[in-house]
Design a protein around this motif. Structure first.
Motif, PDB file in Angstrom:
ATOM      1  N   SER A 325       0.816  -1.207   0.000  1.00  0.00           N
ATOM      2  CA  SER A 325       0.000   0.000   0.000  1.00  0.00           C
ATOM      3  C   SER A 325       0.856   1.265   0.000  1.00  0.00           C
ATOM      4  O   SER A 325       0.436   2.300  -0.510  1.00  0.00           O
ATOM      5  N   GLY A 326       2.058   1.186   0.571  1.00  0.00           N
ATOM      6  CA  GLY A 326       2.945   2.337   0.650  1.00  0.00           C
ATOM      7  C   GLY A 326       4.392   1.921   0.574  1.00  0.00           C
ATOM      8  O   GLY A 326       4.712   0.828   0.093  1.00  0.00           O
ATOM      9  N   VAL A 327       5.273   2.763   1.099  1.00  0.00           N
ATOM     10  CA  VAL A 327       6.710   2.525   0.949  1.00  0.00           C
ATOM     11  C   VAL A 327       7.426   2.370   2.286  1.00  0.00           C
ATOM     12  O   VAL A 327       8.639   2.172   2.312  1.00  0.00           O
ATOM     13  N   ARG A 328       6.698   2.458   3.399  1.00  0.00           N
ATOM     14  CA  ARG A 328       7.316   2.401   4.704  1.00  0.00           C
ATOM     15  C   ARG A 328       6.720   1.272   5.538  1.00  0.00           C
ATOM     16  O   ARG A 328       5.585   0.841   5.324  1.00  0.00           O
ATOM     17  N   THR A 329       7.508   0.829   6.533  1.00  0.00           N
ATOM     18  CA  THR A 329       7.074  -0.260   7.392  1.00  0.00           C
ATOM     19  C   THR A 329       5.813   0.097   8.166  1.00  0.00           C
ATOM     20  O   THR A 329       4.894  -0.719   8.305  1.00  0.00           O
ATOM     21  N   ASP A 330       5.758   1.331   8.690  1.00  0.00           N
ATOM     22  CA  ASP A 330       4.587   1.704   9.484  1.00  0.00           C
ATOM     23  C   ASP A 330       3.333   1.795   8.624  1.00  0.00           C
ATOM     24  O   ASP A 330       2.215   1.630   9.131  1.00  0.00           O
ATOM     25  N   GLN A 331       3.490   2.045   7.329  1.00  0.00           N
ATOM     26  CA  GLN A 331       2.337   2.002   6.438  1.00  0.00           C
ATOM     27  C   GLN A 331       1.907   0.559   6.183  1.00  0.00           C
ATOM     28  O   GLN A 331       0.713   0.251   6.132  1.00  0.00           O
ATOM     29  N   GLY A 332       2.897  -0.326   6.035  1.00  0.00           N
ATOM     30  CA  GLY A 332       2.606  -1.723   5.756  1.00  0.00           C
ATOM     31  C   GLY A 332       1.891  -2.426   6.896  1.00  0.00           C
ATOM     32  O   GLY A 332       0.942  -3.186   6.678  1.00  0.00           O
TER      33      GLY A 332
END
Length: 633
Positions: A325-332
């Motif tokens: 969904s995104g490019v960062r771990t916290d987004q994942g």
């Protein structure tokens, strides 16, 4: 001959501000040149013409930023006219050097993050400074010595420009005569008007924005043109007010809602494939750091990087077209645990109060009498993992502080082998059914792992593949150990990446392949007919939670942003976001839209047709409702 502009003393204010603008434009020219030279390989593809154009298209933003910098000197000069104390030159000198140091730091930070993030230095990157240890470890993937030398060189060059352009300006003090003061007043009014115009970017109806600097289908050329200090300032302001107004209102609410609701219809009837042998298996969800599809051979990636995952694929269910969904771990982690998509420009986890309103897979399972555990080898404050884990209802939360005797540490905390060893040790006789969420970290920059080198070479590509190989090897040992436990035969294992990566194939920041990730179901609880199956159909991380709940036959309508991946009647699509834009994928269509430039990046405008227009409208509707939901949380 009485014109104040023909008398150097009388024209001193105008000449000073003219040279002040010239100084900053030259500084920004040098910083843009450094960016172009630093990423010369990227510009070799864009071509020399676009290189030159980036300087021309960036000039208006440079002048706008110089205008902001000129406001304080203007106010100081006005004050100077009402006092005999000669403070202007000294104060402006200090002010200019402070700004210079700040812009040089911004320029260096921009160089450092651009390769990994594919975006200019922004609010999200700077917000990582709230976690200095993690920020330092991320920065270790960048050549810090080289960046320091570059910033030092920029300061030296800027110092030379300052002496050449500004240092010899003889600004008068408050002892000026009456005629001079009249002249100064006229000039200050003129200067104030020019500063306003430069900040605004001209007389046009809409004030200047970054789309002014966008001129090419090559993102690196556009990013070179964008003034980094201007971009960072704009990013801060947008995030400051991001909780108050929807920045992505494209359509009437009713039309947007109808379009998005249609994405989650199944055409009538429930044809979900039930692939489990039991309704309440244990679930071990393994979130793989940076495990792009480019290191999974079965997904078209490099061979030999993840041989143990390849073994699991032969006995599991591999979803072949899943996107982060995104490019960062916290987004994942939010996308997978809560089913909530990543947002451009801002990040939901940076506003902890919003986390309180999210649904969580772990909470839904807790309501079904599952015992939950959260395992991460690093500092739980990173990405607000502690906030997420507590809100998500995990009974056991393991972080760096629990690994004092682990023995082996990577730069982010306990390495993946130590992480899996601790999990197996603590899960010898667990209460069942249980749900465990395990987050790996060894394949994160700076890619230092405790094993002999497998992929020879000093490039980042080889370092990344070695780190992924170590995680895969740790996975292999974990499954061998898990087979010896009493709960293994009753457990469904879910493996999915938190996000993709630009390595090892140098993916661009917004291209779909960078977001392509593995999703694998594995375990003896899978029906024999489904073992070794590969299931196509475009999907997203946000589909994982609804899919698992459907297999457990748990009804939970809170996961509104996901489809059931095992329902053949679903609308197969994926939506992902980058810095200020989104990508849209389905079996027939691919679309990338840059909101800042207000145009399609793919397909190009000359190729886009009616179908692209319809998909773009749906994508805009999706982003609009997503951001509405973000604001309401």
């Amino acid at each position: 001959m009485n014109s104040p502009f023909l008398n150097r003393r009388k024209a001193a204010p105008f000449l000073f501000f003219l040279k002040h603008y010239l100084f900053w434009v030259l500084v920004f020219f040098v910083q843009r040149l450094v960016f172009v030279l630093y990423y010369c390989d990227s510009f070799s593809k864009a071509g020399s013409t676009r290189l030159v154009q980036s300087f021309a298209y960036g000039l208006r933003l440079d002048l706008s930023m110089a205008g902001y910098f000129a406001v304080i000197p203007l106010l100081l000069f006005i004050v100077q006219q009402f006092t005999k104390a000669a403070f202007f030159r000294k104060t402006v000198r200090i002010y200019t050097w402070v700004l210079l140091m700040v812009t040089v730091l911004i320029s260096g930070g921009d160089l450092g993050i651009y390769e990994n993030w594919g975006v200019k230095l922004n609010y999200r990157a700077v917000s990582m400074l709230a976690h200095p240890a993690e920020a330092m470890e991320t920065s270790k993937s960048a050549p810090l010595s080289l960046l320091f030398m570059i910033m030092l060189a920029e300061i030296i060059i800027a110092g030379f420009l300052y002496r050449l352009v500004l240092s010899r300006m003889n600004m008068p003090t408050g002892k000026s005569t009456g005629n001079e003061r009249i002249s100064y007043a006229a000039q200050l009014i003129t200067i104030a008007g020019l500063i306003f115009l430069s900040i605004r970017g001209g007389w046009q109806q809409i004030p200047i924005n970054e789309s002014t600097a966008y001129f090419s289908s090559f993102p690196v050329a556009n990013h070179a043109a964008v003034n980094t200090a201007w971009h960072l300032s704009s990013s801060f302001l947008k995030n400051r007010f991001s909780g108050q107004k929807n920045m992505y209102t494209y359509l009437p609410e009713r039309e947007a809602t109808e379009r998005v609701n249609d994405l989650y219809g199944t055409g009538g009837g429930d044809s979900t494939l039930l692939v489990l042998t039991q309704q309440r298996p244990n679930i071990v969800f393994i979130q793989l750091e940076s495990f792009t599809a480019d290191v999974i051979a079965e997904l078209g990636g490099d061979t030999g990087v993840a041989p143990n995952i390849s073994k699991l694929v032969k006995e599991g269910i591999l979803f072949t077209d899943i996107y982060a969904s995104g490019v960062r771990t916290d987004q994942g982690i939010i996308a997978m645990l809560s089913g909530f998509p990543a947002q451009p420009q801002t990040n939901l986890v940076n506003q902890p109060e919003k986390i309180e309103h999210l649904p969580f897979l772990s909470l839904a399972l807790k309501n079904e009498n599952y015992h939950n555990a959260f395992y991460y080898g690093g500092e739980l404050g990173f990405g607000r993992f502690n906030t997420i884990a507590y809100r998500a209802g995990f009974d056991r939360i393991v972080g760096l502080k629990d690994f004092s005797d682990a023995g082996l540490f990577n730069k982010w905390g306990a390495d993946d082998k130590s992480l899996f060893d601790k999990y197996i040790k603590e899960m010898q006789h667990p209460a069942e059914p249980f749900f465990s969420y395990i987050i790996t970290s060894s394949s994160h920059e700076p890619f230092t792992v405790p094993m002999p080198t497998v992929f020879e070479g000093s490039s980042r590509n080889e370092q990344f593949k070695n780190a992924c190989y170590f995680t895969d090897r740790s996975l292999g040992a974990f499954f061998e150990a898990a087979k010896q436990t009493g709960w293994y035969k009753n457990t469904l294992f879910v493996l999915a990446a938190d996000h993709g990566h630009h390595l090892p194939r140098d993916r661009r920041f917004n291209e779909p392949a960078r977001y392509h990730i593995p999703l694998l179901l594995f375990g003896e609880v899978l029906k024999a007919d489904y073992r070794g199956k590969k299931i196509g159909g475009t999907g997203s991380q946000t589909d994982i939670a609804p899919t698992l709940l459907k297999q457990l036959q748990v009804k939970d309508t809170a996961f509104k942003w996901g489809n059931d991946l095992l329902n053949p009647g679903r609308k197969a699509f994926a939506f992902y976001t980058f810095d200020d834009g989104f990508g849209w994928l389905s079996a027939k269509d691919t679309l990338i839209f840059d909101n800042r430039a207000k145009r399609l990046m793919y397909p190009s405008e000359g190729v886009a047709g009616l179908q692209s227009d319809s998909i773009l409208t749906t994508g805009k509707a999706y982003l609009q409702l997503l951001y509405d939901a973000f604001l309401k949380y």
